[in-house]
Design a protein around this motif. Structure first.
Motif, PDB file in Angstrom:
ATOM      1  N   LEU A  60     -21.762  28.821  -8.534  1.00  0.00           N
ATOM      2  CA  LEU A  60     -23.199  28.830  -8.311  1.00  0.00           C
ATOM      3  C   LEU A  60     -23.811  27.477  -8.655  1.00  0.00           C
ATOM      4  CD1 LEU A  60     -25.735  30.381  -7.486  1.00  0.00           C
ATOM      5  CD2 LEU A  60     -25.879  31.238  -9.844  1.00  0.00           C
ATOM      6  N   ARG A  61     -23.469  26.951  -9.805  1.00  0.00           N
ATOM      7  CA  ARG A  61     -23.999  25.642 -10.204  1.00  0.00           C
ATOM      8  C   ARG A  61     -23.552  24.541  -9.249  1.00  0.00           C
ATOM      9  NH1 ARG A  61     -22.222  23.623 -14.530  1.00  0.00           N
ATOM     10  NH2 ARG A  61     -20.486  25.045 -14.879  1.00  0.00           N
ATOM     11  N   GLN A  62     -22.291  24.610  -8.802  1.00  0.00           N
ATOM     12  CA  GLN A  62     -21.773  23.595  -7.893  1.00  0.00           C
ATOM     13  C   GLN A  62     -22.553  23.586  -6.581  1.00  0.00           C
ATOM     14  OE1 GLN A  62     -17.629  24.106  -6.810  1.00  0.00           O
ATOM     15  NE2 GLN A  62     -17.455  22.007  -6.075  1.00  0.00           N
ATOM     16  N   VAL A  63     -22.778  24.740  -6.008  1.00  0.00           N
ATOM     17  CA  VAL A  63     -23.456  24.820  -4.716  1.00  0.00           C
ATOM     18  C   VAL A  63     -24.927  24.425  -4.839  1.00  0.00           C
ATOM     19  CG1 VAL A  63     -24.185  26.400  -2.885  1.00  0.00           C
ATOM     20  CG2 VAL A  63     -21.835  26.473  -3.748  1.00  0.00           C
ATOM     21  N   CYS A  87     -28.178  18.978  10.562  1.00  0.00           N
ATOM     22  CA  CYS A  87     -26.767  19.185  10.203  1.00  0.00           C
ATOM     23  C   CYS A  87     -26.559  20.142   9.039  1.00  0.00           C
ATOM     24  CB  CYS A  87     -26.125  17.836   9.847  1.00  0.00           C
ATOM     25  SG  CYS A  87     -26.069  16.691  11.227  1.00  0.00           S
ATOM     26  N   SER A  88     -27.609  20.705   8.472  1.00  0.00           N
ATOM     27  CA  SER A  88     -27.467  21.459   7.231  1.00  0.00           C
ATOM     28  C   SER A  88     -28.320  22.719   7.224  1.00  0.00           C
ATOM     29  CB  SER A  88     -27.863  20.581   6.041  1.00  0.00           C
ATOM     30  OG  SER A  88     -27.189  19.349   6.059  1.00  0.00           O
ATOM     31  N   SER A  89     -27.794  23.798   7.731  1.00  0.00           N
ATOM     32  CA  SER A  89     -28.553  25.053   7.674  1.00  0.00           C
ATOM     33  C   SER A  89     -28.315  25.806   6.367  1.00  0.00           C
ATOM     34  CB  SER A  89     -28.190  25.948   8.857  1.00  0.00           C
ATOM     35  OG  SER A  89     -26.814  26.262   8.828  1.00  0.00           O
ATOM     36  N   GLU A  90     -27.167  25.603   5.774  1.00  0.00           N
ATOM     37  CA  GLU A  90     -26.774  26.382   4.588  1.00  0.00           C
ATOM     38  C   GLU A  90     -27.751  26.307   3.417  1.00  0.00           C
ATOM     39  OE1 GLU A  90     -23.227  25.717   1.597  1.00  0.00           O
ATOM     40  OE2 GLU A  90     -22.515  26.608   3.471  1.00  0.00           O
ATOM     41  N   PRO A  91     -28.227  25.126   3.025  1.00  0.00           N
ATOM     42  CA  PRO A  91     -29.113  25.122   1.851  1.00  0.00           C
ATOM     43  C   PRO A  91     -30.408  25.882   2.089  1.00  0.00           C
ATOM     44  CG  PRO A  91     -29.121  22.964   2.892  1.00  0.00           C
ATOM     45  CD  PRO A  91     -28.032  23.769   3.549  1.00  0.00           C
ATOM     46  N   PHE A  92     -30.874  25.885   3.319  1.00  0.00           N
ATOM     47  CA  PHE A  92     -32.089  26.618   3.643  1.00  0.00           C
ATOM     48  C   PHE A  92     -31.846  28.126   3.541  1.00  0.00           C
ATOM     49  CE2 PHE A  92     -32.333  22.509   5.741  1.00  0.00           C
ATOM     50  CZ  PHE A  92     -33.554  22.053   5.297  1.00  0.00           C
ATOM     51  N   PHE A  93     -30.677  28.553   3.985  1.00  0.00           N
ATOM     52  CA  PHE A  93     -30.333  29.971   3.894  1.00  0.00           C
ATOM     53  C   PHE A  93     -30.188  30.412   2.435  1.00  0.00           C
ATOM     54  CE2 PHE A  93     -27.114  33.350   3.658  1.00  0.00           C
ATOM     55  CZ  PHE A  93     -27.818  34.355   4.304  1.00  0.00           C
ATOM     56  N   ILE A  94     -29.495  29.621   1.632  1.00  0.00           N
ATOM     57  CA  ILE A  94     -29.302  29.980   0.218  1.00  0.00           C
ATOM     58  C   ILE A  94     -30.656  30.069  -0.482  1.00  0.00           C
ATOM     59  CG2 ILE A  94     -28.333  29.257  -1.995  1.00  0.00           C
ATOM     60  CD1 ILE A  94     -26.034  27.933  -0.316  1.00  0.00           C
ATOM     61  N   LEU A  95     -31.501  29.106  -0.236  1.00  0.00           N
ATOM     62  CA  LEU A  95     -32.835  29.136  -0.838  1.00  0.00           C
ATOM     63  C   LEU A  95     -33.609  30.360  -0.359  1.00  0.00           C
ATOM     64  CD1 LEU A  95     -34.928  27.771  -2.635  1.00  0.00           C
ATOM     65  CD2 LEU A  95     -35.575  26.373  -0.665  1.00  0.00           C
ATOM     66  N   ALA A 127     -39.327  22.500   7.035  1.00  0.00           N
ATOM     67  CA  ALA A 127     -40.139  23.715   6.906  1.00  0.00           C
ATOM     68  C   ALA A 127     -39.809  24.703   8.022  1.00  0.00           C
ATOM     69  CB  ALA A 127     -41.628  23.360   6.916  1.00  0.00           C
ATOM     70  N   ALA A 128     -39.613  24.196   9.227  1.00  0.00           N
ATOM     71  CA  ALA A 128     -39.261  25.073  10.354  1.00  0.00           C
ATOM     72  C   ALA A 128     -37.869  25.672  10.153  1.00  0.00           C
ATOM     73  CB  ALA A 128     -39.323  24.290  11.659  1.00  0.00           C
ATOM     74  N   ARG A 129     -36.937  24.869   9.672  1.00  0.00           N
ATOM     75  CA  ARG A 129     -35.570  25.361   9.425  1.00  0.00           C
ATOM     76  C   ARG A 129     -35.604  26.428   8.336  1.00  0.00           C
ATOM     77  NH1 ARG A 129     -30.096  25.132  11.287  1.00  0.00           N
ATOM     78  NH2 ARG A 129     -29.943  22.902  11.327  1.00  0.00           N
ATOM     79  N   TYR A 130     -36.418  26.209   7.311  1.00  0.00           N
ATOM     80  CA  TYR A 130     -36.527  27.179   6.224  1.00  0.00           C
ATOM     81  C   TYR A 130     -37.141  28.487   6.716  1.00  0.00           C
ATOM     82  CZ  TYR A 130     -37.695  29.157   1.654  1.00  0.00           C
ATOM     83  OH  TYR A 130     -37.804  29.982   0.567  1.00  0.00           O
ATOM     84  N   GLU A 131     -38.134  28.399   7.559  1.00  0.00           N
ATOM     85  CA  GLU A 131     -38.757  29.619   8.085  1.00  0.00           C
ATOM     86  C   GLU A 131     -37.736  30.442   8.868  1.00  0.00           C
ATOM     87  OE1 GLU A 131     -41.248  32.619   8.526  1.00  0.00           O
ATOM     88  OE2 GLU A 131     -41.602  30.888   7.242  1.00  0.00           O
ATOM     89  N   ALA A 132     -36.909  29.789   9.663  1.00  0.00           N
ATOM     90  CA  ALA A 132     -35.859  30.499  10.394  1.00  0.00           C
ATOM     91  C   ALA A 132     -34.853  31.108   9.422  1.00  0.00           C
ATOM     92  CB  ALA A 132     -35.159  29.546  11.359  1.00  0.00           C
ATOM     93  N   ALA A 133     -34.521  30.386   8.378  1.00  0.00           N
ATOM     94  CA  ALA A 133     -33.579  30.891   7.366  1.00  0.00           C
ATOM     95  C   ALA A 133     -34.169  32.087   6.623  1.00  0.00           C
ATOM     96  CB  ALA A 133     -33.214  29.779   6.384  1.00  0.00           C
ATOM     97  N   ARG A 134     -35.461  32.064   6.383  1.00  0.00           N
ATOM     98  CA  ARG A 134     -36.114  33.191   5.712  1.00  0.00           C
ATOM     99  C   ARG A 134     -35.987  34.464   6.539  1.00  0.00           C
ATOM    100  NH1 ARG A 134     -41.952  31.908   4.786  1.00  0.00           N
ATOM    101  NH2 ARG A 134     -41.917  33.666   3.387  1.00  0.00           N
ATOM    102  N   LYS A 135     -36.172  34.351   7.839  1.00  0.00           N
ATOM    103  CA  LYS A 135     -36.031  35.505   8.726  1.00  0.00           C
ATOM    104  C   LYS A 135     -34.583  36.005   8.735  1.00  0.00           C
ATOM    105  CE  LYS A 135     -39.928  34.166  11.581  1.00  0.00           C
ATOM    106  NZ  LYS A 135     -40.345  33.542  12.825  1.00  0.00           N
ATOM    107  N   ASN A 136     -33.647  35.078   8.788  1.00  0.00           N
ATOM    108  CA  ASN A 136     -32.229  35.425   8.773  1.00  0.00           C
ATOM    109  C   ASN A 136     -31.856  36.120   7.464  1.00  0.00           C
ATOM    110  OD1 ASN A 136     -29.442  35.554   9.067  1.00  0.00           O
ATOM    111  ND2 ASN A 136     -29.157  33.348   9.182  1.00  0.00           N
TER     112      ASN A 136
END
Length: 147
Positions: A60-63, A87-95, A127-136
């Motif tokens: 968890l700390r590493q990621v 290039c980075s969807s993962e951090p938005f999804f984790i958040l 912000a747009a990438r995060y909004e999509a990640a929030r829905k996902n």
């Protein structure tokens, strides 16, 4: 914050970030955080965060620190924000997974994902990438609740 057209230095940083993500332990850590770690409340989050020396604590700390470090590169102008977001969807999804409990997490540890949050605040693309990640994340949370 660097935005717009990326240059070859940006490309090298993105490729290095990708290379670091493929390291064996980092892959395991990312897999666990993205697929298995779904804390229902801040207490469950801190149960892992306070279990120093455990594999899950290390993962968890590493990621979290990896993605906040990457966001910091953007915030300090070392990396194009647009390229990072592309290039980075993962951090938005984790958040986004943590969003329902983030206020409680920040009450005890306000620095968790602080760079990612600042990036989202400063970059329309982020912000747009995060909004999509929030829905996902919300859809996945609902599917998990129904299974």
């Amino acid at each position: 914050m660097a935005q717009g057209m990326a240059n070859s230095e940006d490309a090298q940083i993105i490729l290095k970030l990708y290379e670091l993500r493929t390291e064996t332990v980092m892959r395991e850590a990312r897999s666990w955080v993205t697929t298995e770690f779904w804390p229902q409340n801040a207490d469950e989050f801190f149960l892992v965060m306070s279990d120093f020396g455990s594999q899950k604590n290390n993962w968890l700390r590493q990621v979290i620190t990896y993605w906040d470090m990457a966001a910091s590169l953007v915030l300090h102008g070392a990396l194009s924000a647009d390229l990072f977001v592309d290039c980075s969807s993962e951090p938005f999804f984790i958040l986004a997974k943590l969003e329902p409990i983030l206020p409680d997490i920040h009450a005890r540890l306000p620095t968790i994902f602080s760079k990612m949050l600042k990036l989202i605040e400063n970059s329309p693309a982020a912000a747009a990438r995060y909004e999509a990640a929030r829905k996902n994340a919300a859809a996945r949370r609902a599917a998990r609740a129904n299974s």
